[in-house]
Design a protein around this motif. Structure first.
Motif, mmCIF file in Angstrom:
data_model
loop_
_atom_site.group_PDB
_atom_site.id
_atom_site.type_symbol
_atom_site.label_atom_id
_atom_site.label_comp_id
_atom_site.label_asym_id
_atom_site.label_seq_id
_atom_site.Cartn_x
_atom_site.Cartn_y
_atom_site.Cartn_z
ATOM 1 N N LEU A 1 0.817 -1.204 0.000
ATOM 2 C CA LEU A 1 0.000 0.000 0.000
ATOM 3 C C LEU A 1 0.860 1.268 0.000
ATOM 4 O O LEU A 1 0.441 2.301 -0.514
ATOM 5 C CB LEU A 1 -0.931 0.002 1.219
ATOM 6 C CG LEU A 1 -2.152 -0.912 1.109
ATOM 7 C CD1 LEU A 1 -2.806 -1.113 2.472
ATOM 8 C CD2 LEU A 1 -3.160 -0.349 0.114
ATOM 9 N N GLN A 2 2.044 1.181 0.566
ATOM 10 C CA GLN A 2 2.931 2.346 0.575
ATOM 11 C C GLN A 2 3.481 2.661 -0.805
ATOM 12 O O GLN A 2 3.674 3.830 -1.146
ATOM 13 C CB GLN A 2 4.105 2.097 1.540
ATOM 14 C CG GLN A 2 3.713 2.072 3.005
ATOM 15 C CD GLN A 2 4.904 1.687 3.880
ATOM 16 O OE1 GLN A 2 5.944 2.338 3.844
ATOM 17 N NE2 GLN A 2 4.769 0.619 4.648
ATOM 18 N N ARG A 3 3.739 1.623 -1.629
ATOM 19 C CA ARG A 3 4.497 1.862 -2.857
ATOM 20 C C ARG A 3 3.870 1.309 -4.127
ATOM 21 O O ARG A 3 4.152 1.810 -5.213
ATOM 22 C CB ARG A 3 5.899 1.237 -2.740
ATOM 23 C CG ARG A 3 6.721 1.731 -1.592
ATOM 24 C CD ARG A 3 8.154 1.233 -1.691
ATOM 25 N NE ARG A 3 8.253 -0.209 -1.661
ATOM 26 C CZ ARG A 3 8.465 -0.919 -0.559
ATOM 27 N NH1 ARG A 3 8.598 -0.306 0.591
ATOM 28 N NH2 ARG A 3 8.544 -2.230 -0.616
ATOM 29 N N GLY B 1 -8.028 0.123 6.216
ATOM 30 C CA GLY B 1 -8.800 1.309 5.904
ATOM 31 C C GLY B 1 -8.977 2.224 7.096
ATOM 32 O O GLY B 1 -9.000 3.453 6.958
ATOM 33 N N GLU B 2 -9.088 1.633 8.284
ATOM 34 C CA GLU B 2 -9.261 2.431 9.494
ATOM 35 C C GLU B 2 -7.938 2.965 10.028
ATOM 36 O O GLU B 2 -7.925 3.776 10.955
ATOM 37 C CB GLU B 2 -9.937 1.576 10.573
ATOM 38 C CG GLU B 2 -11.369 1.174 10.209
ATOM 39 C CD GLU B 2 -11.918 0.089 11.125
ATOM 40 O OE1 GLU B 2 -11.140 -0.406 11.972
ATOM 41 O OE2 GLU B 2 -13.097 -0.258 10.975
ATOM 42 N N GLY B 3 -6.831 2.500 9.478
ATOM 43 C CA GLY B 3 -5.522 2.949 9.936
ATOM 44 C C GLY B 3 -4.899 2.038 10.964
ATOM 45 O O GLY B 3 -3.689 1.993 11.106
ATOM 46 N N GLY B 4 -5.733 1.339 11.755
ATOM 47 C CA GLY B 4 -5.214 0.321 12.656
ATOM 48 C C GLY B 4 -4.763 0.811 14.016
ATOM 49 O O GLY B 4 -4.547 0.010 14.917
ATOM 50 N N ALA B 5 -4.606 2.122 14.205
ATOM 51 C CA ALA B 5 -4.047 2.605 15.464
ATOM 52 C C ALA B 5 -4.969 2.303 16.642
ATOM 53 O O ALA B 5 -4.521 1.863 17.705
ATOM 54 C CB ALA B 5 -3.763 4.106 15.370
ATOM 55 N N GLY C 1 -0.354 2.525 13.819
ATOM 56 C CA GLY C 1 -1.198 1.699 12.971
ATOM 57 C C GLY C 1 -0.445 1.264 11.721
ATOM 58 O O GLY C 1 0.754 0.980 11.768
ATOM 59 N N TRP C 2 -1.136 1.237 10.610
ATOM 60 C CA TRP C 2 -0.521 0.846 9.339
ATOM 61 C C TRP C 2 0.321 2.004 8.819
ATOM 62 O O TRP C 2 -0.120 3.153 8.793
ATOM 63 C CB TRP C 2 -1.610 0.488 8.330
ATOM 64 C CG TRP C 2 -2.331 -0.776 8.674
ATOM 65 C CD1 TRP C 2 -3.044 -1.030 9.801
ATOM 66 C CD2 TRP C 2 -2.395 -1.961 7.872
ATOM 67 N NE1 TRP C 2 -3.551 -2.310 9.761
ATOM 68 C CE2 TRP C 2 -3.180 -2.902 8.593
ATOM 69 C CE3 TRP C 2 -1.875 -2.311 6.626
ATOM 70 C CZ2 TRP C 2 -3.447 -4.169 8.103
ATOM 71 C CZ3 TRP C 2 -2.157 -3.580 6.133
ATOM 72 C CH2 TRP C 2 -2.918 -4.497 6.869
ATOM 73 N N ALA C 3 1.542 1.693 8.368
ATOM 74 C CA ALA C 3 2.491 2.734 7.985
ATOM 75 C C ALA C 3 2.006 3.579 6.817
ATOM 76 O O ALA C 3 2.323 4.764 6.726
ATOM 77 C CB ALA C 3 3.850 2.098 7.646
ATOM 78 N N TRP C 4 1.221 2.997 5.919
ATOM 79 C CA TRP C 4 0.833 3.754 4.725
ATOM 80 C C TRP C 4 -0.095 4.913 5.057
ATOM 81 O O TRP C 4 -0.264 5.829 4.254
ATOM 82 C CB TRP C 4 0.181 2.829 3.697
ATOM 83 C CG TRP C 4 -1.224 2.412 4.002
ATOM 84 C CD1 TRP C 4 -1.613 1.429 4.860
ATOM 85 C CD2 TRP C 4 -2.428 2.937 3.437
ATOM 86 N NE1 TRP C 4 -2.983 1.315 4.883
ATOM 87 C CE2 TRP C 4 -3.511 2.228 4.003
ATOM 88 C CE3 TRP C 4 -2.701 3.937 2.500
ATOM 89 C CZ2 TRP C 4 -4.833 2.492 3.686
ATOM 90 C CZ3 TRP C 4 -4.027 4.185 2.174
ATOM 91 C CH2 TRP C 4 -5.072 3.475 2.761
ATOM 92 N N HIS C 5 -0.649 4.925 6.272
ATOM 93 C CA HIS C 5 -1.512 6.027 6.695
ATOM 94 C C HIS C 5 -0.712 7.235 7.181
ATOM 95 O O HIS C 5 -1.276 8.317 7.313
ATOM 96 C CB HIS C 5 -2.433 5.562 7.832
ATOM 97 C CG HIS C 5 -3.744 5.039 7.357
ATOM 98 N ND1 HIS C 5 -4.829 5.838 7.119
ATOM 99 C CD2 HIS C 5 -4.147 3.782 7.047
ATOM 100 C CE1 HIS C 5 -5.846 5.109 6.707
ATOM 101 N NE2 HIS C 5 -5.457 3.852 6.654
#
Length: 279
Positions: A146-148, A179-183, A228-232
């Motif tokens: 998702l990041q790249r 989608g929620e970011g995960g944090a 959370g997820w790094a791509w956010h």
């Protein structure tokens, strides 16, 4: 052959103008090695992981594609090839079982197949979804993609084209968390972990120096931040987190940081680092 790691199939040799007897002569002379029915390797090329995967896919016949962890490796989403080759063939066909090859029968949407480096494999988005639920650290691989390499919308579209497949429910949960970011879910996972092992003395959402600490052991001056997820995380958020960490460290807090992926896949290591800091 140069573009296929030294591998060629009989049909390609015939299309290039060779006869079947010419192919047999090359095998008999040792110039080519037979890998499986109708699949050959130049004798001066090593039997690498790429060769094994090509032999598995080419040997499974027309419309066969690499999928799952094999496709993830082929797309450069993971660094190491899996121990087994994963091959999908159409539902109507069967192939003879081979050691080191996992074959599934499933009809794929044309949008979910492509040719990469002369090898048919599942497209990037379906590969990410299927490999993520089969791998221990699959969520990390999805986060990097998702990041790249792709978008959440593209992953969601591939998921909806393939509803009901094996692993569909787990993939839907990963997509929801991404989608929620995960944090927020990561914080809840940390709270559950601390309660499960009976660690006391912590409070959530403690304010210090104008910043909010996700989980704080105030007597030990231990601050735990959860990502959370790094791509956010955009550049502004990243720089803000760095500034907050520096201010808190200068104020005497010992900082630990954990990600959603660490809390989900390696909670014992997270717990060990927390106990070491408290000790």
């Amino acid at each position: 052959m140069a573009g296929q790691d030294g591998v060629i199939i009989l049909g390609q040799a015939l299309q290039a103008g060779m006869s079947e007897s010419a192919v047999r002569r090359r095998v008999a002379s040792g110039e080519w090695r037979r890998l499986t029915t109708g699949v050959y390797l130049r004798a001066d090329r090593q039997h690498t992981a790429a060769v094994r995967l090509r032999a598995a896919v080419y040997g499974a016949g027309s419309e066969a594609v690499a999928y799952g962890p094999s496709a993830a490796w082929w797309h450069d989403l993971i660094d190491r090839p899996p121990t087994r080759c994963h091959v999908t063939i159409p539902e109507r066909r069967t192939v003879r079982a081979r050691d080191g090859v996992r074959v599934r029968r499933r009809d794929l949407n044309p949008a979910d197949m492509l040719i990469r480096k002369s090898l048919p494999c599942t497209a990037l988005e379906l590969t990410v979804l299927e490999a993520a639920v089969d791998m221990r650290d699959g969520s990390v691989m999805m986060d990097r993609a998702l990041q790249r390499r792709t978008t959440l919308a593209a992953l969601q579209a591939a998921h909806e084209r393939n509803l009901g497949r094996r692993g569909s429910t787990a993939a839907a949960a990963l997509l929801r968390s991404a989608g929620e970011g995960g944090a927020s879910e990561a914080e809840r996972m940390l709270h559950r972990l601390l309660r499960r092992v009976g660690i006391a003395g912590w409070r959530p959402h403690v304010r210090s120096c104008g910043y909010e600490i996700d989980v704080a052991f105030t007597r030990a001056r231990l601050a735990i931040e959860v990502d959370g997820w790094a791509w956010h995380r955009d550049v502004e958020r990243f720089n803000h987190d760095l500034e907050r960490q520096n201010v808190l460290v200068n104020a005497g807090w010992h900082m630990l940081r954990f990600s959603w992926h660490q809390l989900r896949h390696d909670p014992n290591r997270v717990l060990g680092q927390i106990l070491a800091a408290l000790g």
